[in-house]
Design a protein around this motif. Structure first.
Motif, PDB file in Angstrom:
ATOM      1  N   PHE A  83      83.564  82.624 -19.557  1.00 17.17           N
ATOM      2  CA  PHE A  83      83.667  81.191 -19.668  1.00 17.17           C
ATOM      3  C   PHE A  83      82.225  80.628 -19.417  1.00 17.17           C
ATOM      4  CE2 PHE A  83      87.780  82.661 -18.072  1.00 17.17           C
ATOM      5  CZ  PHE A  83      88.465  81.355 -18.165  1.00 17.17           C
ATOM      6  N   SER A  84      81.837  79.500 -20.212  1.00 15.81           N
ATOM      7  CA  SER A  84      80.524  78.794 -20.120  1.00 15.81           C
ATOM      8  C   SER A  84      80.567  77.698 -19.381  1.00 15.81           C
ATOM      9  CB  SER A  84      79.781  78.771 -21.581  1.00 15.81           C
ATOM     10  OG  SER A  84      78.719  78.013 -21.337  1.00 15.81           O
ATOM     11  N   ALA A  85      79.828  77.465 -18.021  1.00 15.04           N
ATOM     12  CA  ALA A  85      80.338  76.170 -17.237  1.00 15.04           C
ATOM     13  C   ALA A  85      79.152  75.848 -16.805  1.00 15.04           C
ATOM     14  CB  ALA A  85      81.262  76.653 -16.382  1.00 15.04           C
ATOM     15  N   SER A  86      79.275  74.572 -15.934  1.00 21.75           N
ATOM     16  CA  SER A  86      78.149  74.287 -15.006  1.00 21.75           C
ATOM     17  C   SER A  86      78.703  74.048 -13.731  1.00 21.75           C
ATOM     18  CB  SER A  86      77.430  72.873 -15.453  1.00 21.75           C
ATOM     19  OG  SER A  86      78.343  71.700 -15.541  1.00 21.75           O
ATOM     20  N   LEU A  87      77.871  74.023 -12.620  1.00 14.23           N
ATOM     21  CA  LEU A  87      78.700  73.914 -11.162  1.00 14.23           C
ATOM     22  C   LEU A  87      78.025  72.850 -10.562  1.00 14.23           C
ATOM     23  CD1 LEU A  87      80.653  74.869  -8.972  1.00 14.23           C
ATOM     24  CD2 LEU A  87      78.882  76.722  -8.629  1.00 14.23           C
ATOM     25  N   GLN A  88      78.542  71.749 -10.052  1.00 12.37           N
ATOM     26  CA  GLN A  88      77.883  70.916  -8.981  1.00 12.37           C
ATOM     27  C   GLN A  88      78.758  70.892  -7.645  1.00 12.37           C
ATOM     28  OE1 GLN A  88      76.018  68.013 -10.161  1.00 12.37           O
ATOM     29  NE2 GLN A  88      75.459  67.807  -7.823  1.00 12.37           N
ATOM     30  N   VAL A  89      77.706  71.244  -6.852  1.00 10.50           N
ATOM     31  CA  VAL A  89      77.999  71.763  -5.319  1.00 10.50           C
ATOM     32  C   VAL A  89      77.438  70.552  -4.362  1.00 10.50           C
ATOM     33  CG1 VAL A  89      77.808  73.281  -3.517  1.00 10.50           C
ATOM     34  CG2 VAL A  89      77.804  74.036  -5.943  1.00 10.50           C
ATOM     35  N   SER A  90      78.273  69.960  -3.591  1.00  2.00           N
ATOM     36  CA  SER A  90      77.857  69.235  -2.515  1.00  2.00           C
ATOM     37  C   SER A  90      78.389  69.167  -1.076  1.00  2.00           C
ATOM     38  CB  SER A  90      78.058  67.568  -3.244  1.00  2.00           C
ATOM     39  OG  SER A  90      79.574  67.525  -3.370  1.00  2.00           O
ATOM     40  N   SER A  91      77.916  68.984  -0.298  1.00  2.00           N
ATOM     41  CA  SER A  91      78.203  69.170   1.155  1.00  2.00           C
ATOM     42  C   SER A  91      77.818  68.064   2.057  1.00  2.00           C
ATOM     43  CB  SER A  91      78.032  70.334   1.873  1.00  2.00           C
ATOM     44  OG  SER A  91      76.575  70.639   2.098  1.00  2.00           O
ATOM     45  N   SER A  92      78.202  67.938   3.209  1.00  2.00           N
ATOM     46  CA  SER A  92      77.900  66.731   4.328  1.00  2.00           C
ATOM     47  C   SER A  92      78.211  67.096   5.507  1.00  2.00           C
ATOM     48  CB  SER A  92      78.691  65.410   3.789  1.00  2.00           C
ATOM     49  OG  SER A  92      80.045  65.731   4.093  1.00  2.00           O
ATOM     50  N   ARG A  93      77.527  66.429   6.388  1.00  2.00           N
ATOM     51  CA  ARG A  93      77.902  66.743   7.830  1.00  2.00           C
ATOM     52  C   ARG A  93      77.978  65.271   8.663  1.00  2.00           C
ATOM     53  NH1 ARG A  93      73.890  64.877  12.131  1.00  2.00           N
ATOM     54  NH2 ARG A  93      73.226  66.798  12.649  1.00  2.00           N
ATOM     55  N   PRO A  94      78.925  65.495   9.605  1.00  2.00           N
ATOM     56  CA  PRO A  94      79.059  64.049  10.539  1.00  2.00           C
ATOM     57  C   PRO A  94      77.904  63.687  11.442  1.00  2.00           C
ATOM     58  CG  PRO A  94      80.063  66.110  11.548  1.00  2.00           C
ATOM     59  CD  PRO A  94      79.716  66.674  10.325  1.00  2.00           C
ATOM     60  N   VAL A  95      77.887  62.413  11.493  1.00  2.00           N
ATOM     61  CA  VAL A  95      76.837  61.879  12.173  1.00  2.00           C
ATOM     62  C   VAL A  95      77.444  61.569  13.620  1.00  2.00           C
ATOM     63  CG1 VAL A  95      75.351  59.767  12.480  1.00  2.00           C
ATOM     64  CG2 VAL A  95      75.661  60.776  10.164  1.00  2.00           C
ATOM     65  N   TYR A 107      73.669  70.078  -5.281  1.00  2.00           N
ATOM     66  CA  TYR A 107      73.157  70.844  -6.266  1.00  2.00           C
ATOM     67  C   TYR A 107      73.652  71.062  -7.652  1.00  2.00           C
ATOM     68  CZ  TYR A 107      70.271  74.959  -7.896  1.00  2.00           C
ATOM     69  OH  TYR A 107      69.607  75.914  -8.700  1.00  2.00           O
ATOM     70  N   ASN A 108      72.875  70.950  -8.735  1.00  2.00           N
ATOM     71  CA  ASN A 108      73.652  70.846 -10.031  1.00  2.00           C
ATOM     72  C   ASN A 108      73.443  72.395 -10.832  1.00  2.00           C
ATOM     73  OD1 ASN A 108      75.027  70.625 -12.734  1.00  2.00           O
ATOM     74  ND2 ASN A 108      73.779  68.957 -13.251  1.00  2.00           N
ATOM     75  N   ASP A 109      74.047  73.173 -10.608  1.00  2.00           N
ATOM     76  CA  ASP A 109      73.716  74.639 -11.167  1.00  2.00           C
ATOM     77  C   ASP A 109      74.141  74.715 -12.900  1.00  2.00           C
ATOM     78  OD1 ASP A 109      73.516  77.274 -11.807  1.00  2.00           O
ATOM     79  OD2 ASP A 109      73.907  77.896  -9.635  1.00  2.00           O
ATOM     80  N   ARG A 110      73.284  74.502 -13.471  1.00  2.00           N
ATOM     81  CA  ARG A 110      73.691  74.134 -14.976  1.00  2.00           C
ATOM     82  C   ARG A 110      73.862  75.898 -15.617  1.00  2.00           C
ATOM     83  NH1 ARG A 110      69.551  70.621 -14.034  1.00  2.00           N
ATOM     84  NH2 ARG A 110      70.110  68.322 -14.442  1.00  2.00           N
ATOM     85  N   ASN A 111      73.641  76.640 -15.180  1.00  2.00           N
ATOM     86  CA  ASN A 111      73.802  78.307 -15.858  1.00  2.00           C
ATOM     87  C   ASN A 111      74.655  78.700 -15.102  1.00  2.00           C
ATOM     88  OD1 ASN A 111      71.723  77.535 -17.984  1.00  2.00           O
ATOM     89  ND2 ASN A 111      70.392  77.754 -16.163  1.00  2.00           N
ATOM     90  N   PHE A 112      76.278  78.629 -15.312  1.00  2.00           N
ATOM     91  CA  PHE A 112      77.117  79.239 -14.609  1.00  2.00           C
ATOM     92  C   PHE A 112      77.949  80.116 -15.747  1.00  2.00           C
ATOM     93  CE2 PHE A 112      81.000  78.657 -11.578  1.00  2.00           C
ATOM     94  CZ  PHE A 112      81.050  79.964 -11.280  1.00  2.00           C
ATOM     95  N   ASN A 113      77.773  80.863 -16.047  1.00  2.00           N
ATOM     96  CA  ASN A 113      78.687  81.794 -17.020  1.00  2.00           C
ATOM     97  C   ASN A 113      79.189  83.106 -16.263  1.00  2.00           C
ATOM     98  OD1 ASN A 113      77.579  80.131 -19.225  1.00  2.00           O
ATOM     99  ND2 ASN A 113      75.921  81.551 -19.481  1.00  2.00           N
ATOM    100  N   PHE A 114      80.555  83.140 -16.525  1.00  2.00           N
ATOM    101  CA  PHE A 114      81.090  84.041 -15.879  1.00  2.00           C
ATOM    102  C   PHE A 114      82.395  84.634 -16.606  1.00  2.00           C
ATOM    103  CE2 PHE A 114      82.984  80.045 -14.684  1.00  2.00           C
ATOM    104  CZ  PHE A 114      84.248  80.122 -14.670  1.00  2.00           C
ATOM    105  N   GLN A 115      82.805  86.021 -16.145  1.00  2.00           N
ATOM    106  CA  GLN A 115      84.110  86.236 -16.726  1.00  2.00           C
ATOM    107  C   GLN A 115      85.181  86.338 -15.585  1.00  2.00           C
ATOM    108  OE1 GLN A 115      82.454  90.142 -17.865  1.00  2.00           O
ATOM    109  NE2 GLN A 115      83.059  89.652 -19.821  1.00  2.00           N
TER     110      GLN A 115
END
Length: 295
Positions: A83-95, A107-115
């Motif tokens: 698989f050739s892909a990209s990965l967008q990761v996000s998180s938040s914390r309560p105020v 974070y946008n991880d553009r180089n996400f190749n995996f089997q």
């Protein structure tokens, strides 16, 4: 009987809510032209179970303490189990004392190749490489944990960042991009290397002060909170003098830029001239947003 009931309730809480994350994983495969292939839904289901049911730390998290996060995998191409892909990761914390959640990691991880083979067993090992799929996801899990901990306690994310660095180290045996020094200044290696460097200690101080002294007091004293946020951002000038235009600074502002713009544009009046000067200096890539700050 009451003691037994309380003990039972405690056990249920520990077992039921010991995991750290409340993560939504989505696998999007429109670019492949075959998005209805069942393998993508199977992968999505397995990854949701893997991320949310794996015990990532030695701590027990209550239901209200689990970190809300998202992972979006955009598959560009696949061939059998590759698989050739990209990965967008996000998180938040309560105020504190509000219903608002503050973005912490984006974070946008553009180089996400995996089997991946459908229904394969997904297992994370602290000190051993399993696959690029596991390594990349686990790396970002520990980045989420570390960034979140840093927002509640000064340098609270140390243990999690050290584990992310361990993952980056043992994953270098693979040809996958993003794990090595030669992969450039915008890679997983560069991100964790920056965060663990003394050169960026003031950025981590900013992460703590911004949230604890700024965001978490906004509900009780909005003006004081805004001024504390500006003071926290001023710490970033120390980082900028040593490492201007650094990647880790960009990652910080990818998460916080919209929020900063909105905070400085509303609420009680404060002198924003100093703040916009700081922002234009340390985060020029978001200059359009800083121009949109109006008060």
């Amino acid at each position: 009987m009451r003691k037994l009931f309380l003990l039972f309730a405690l056990l249920l809480t520990t077992v039921g809510f010991s995991q750290e994350l409340n993560c939504t994983v989505a696998v999007i495969a429109q670019q492949t032209g075959n998005e209805n292939n069942v393998v993508f839904k199977t992968l999505e289901n397995q990854l949701n179970e893997f991320i949310n049911n794996t015990k990532w730390t030695g701590k027990n998290f209550g239901a209200q303490e689990r970190i809300n996060c998202n992972m979006v995998i955009n598959v560009n191409d696949y061939n059998n189990d590759s698989f050739s892909a990209s990965l967008q990761v996000s998180s938040s914390r309560p105020v504190f004392n509000s219903t608002y959640s503050s973005p912490v990691y984006n974070y946008n991880d553009r180089n996400f190749n995996f089997q991946y083979l459908e229904f394969q067993n997904l297992v994370y090992n602290d000190n051993q490489f399993e696959s690029n799929l596991i390594s990349v996801l686990a790396f970002h899990v520990y980045m989420i944990l570390g960034m979140d901990a840093d927002s509640f306690e000064l340098n609270g994310g140390d243990d999690y960042f050290e584990q992310a660095q361990t993952i980056a180290s043992y994953s270098q045996q693979l040809n996958g991009q993003g794990w090595k020094l030669e992969d450039g200044l915008q890679s997983r290696f560069a991100l964790i290397d920056n965060l663990m460097s003394p050169s960026f200690k003031d950025l981590r101080t900013t992460m703590y002060k911004y949230h604890i002294e700024g965001m978490d007091v906004m509900n009780e004293g909005a003006k004081e909170g805004k001024m504390k946020i500006i003071a926290a951002l001023d710490e970033l000038q120390k980082v900028h003098r040593v490492r201007p235009n650094s990647y880790v600074m960009r990652v910080f502002f990818d998460a916080k830029a919209d929020e900063i713009m909105e905070i400085l544009s509303g609420g009680p009046s404060v002198n924003i001239t100093e703040a916009t000067d700081i922002l234009n200096k340390v985060a020029p890539m978001h200059s359009q947003k800083w121009r949109n700050i109006k008060y």
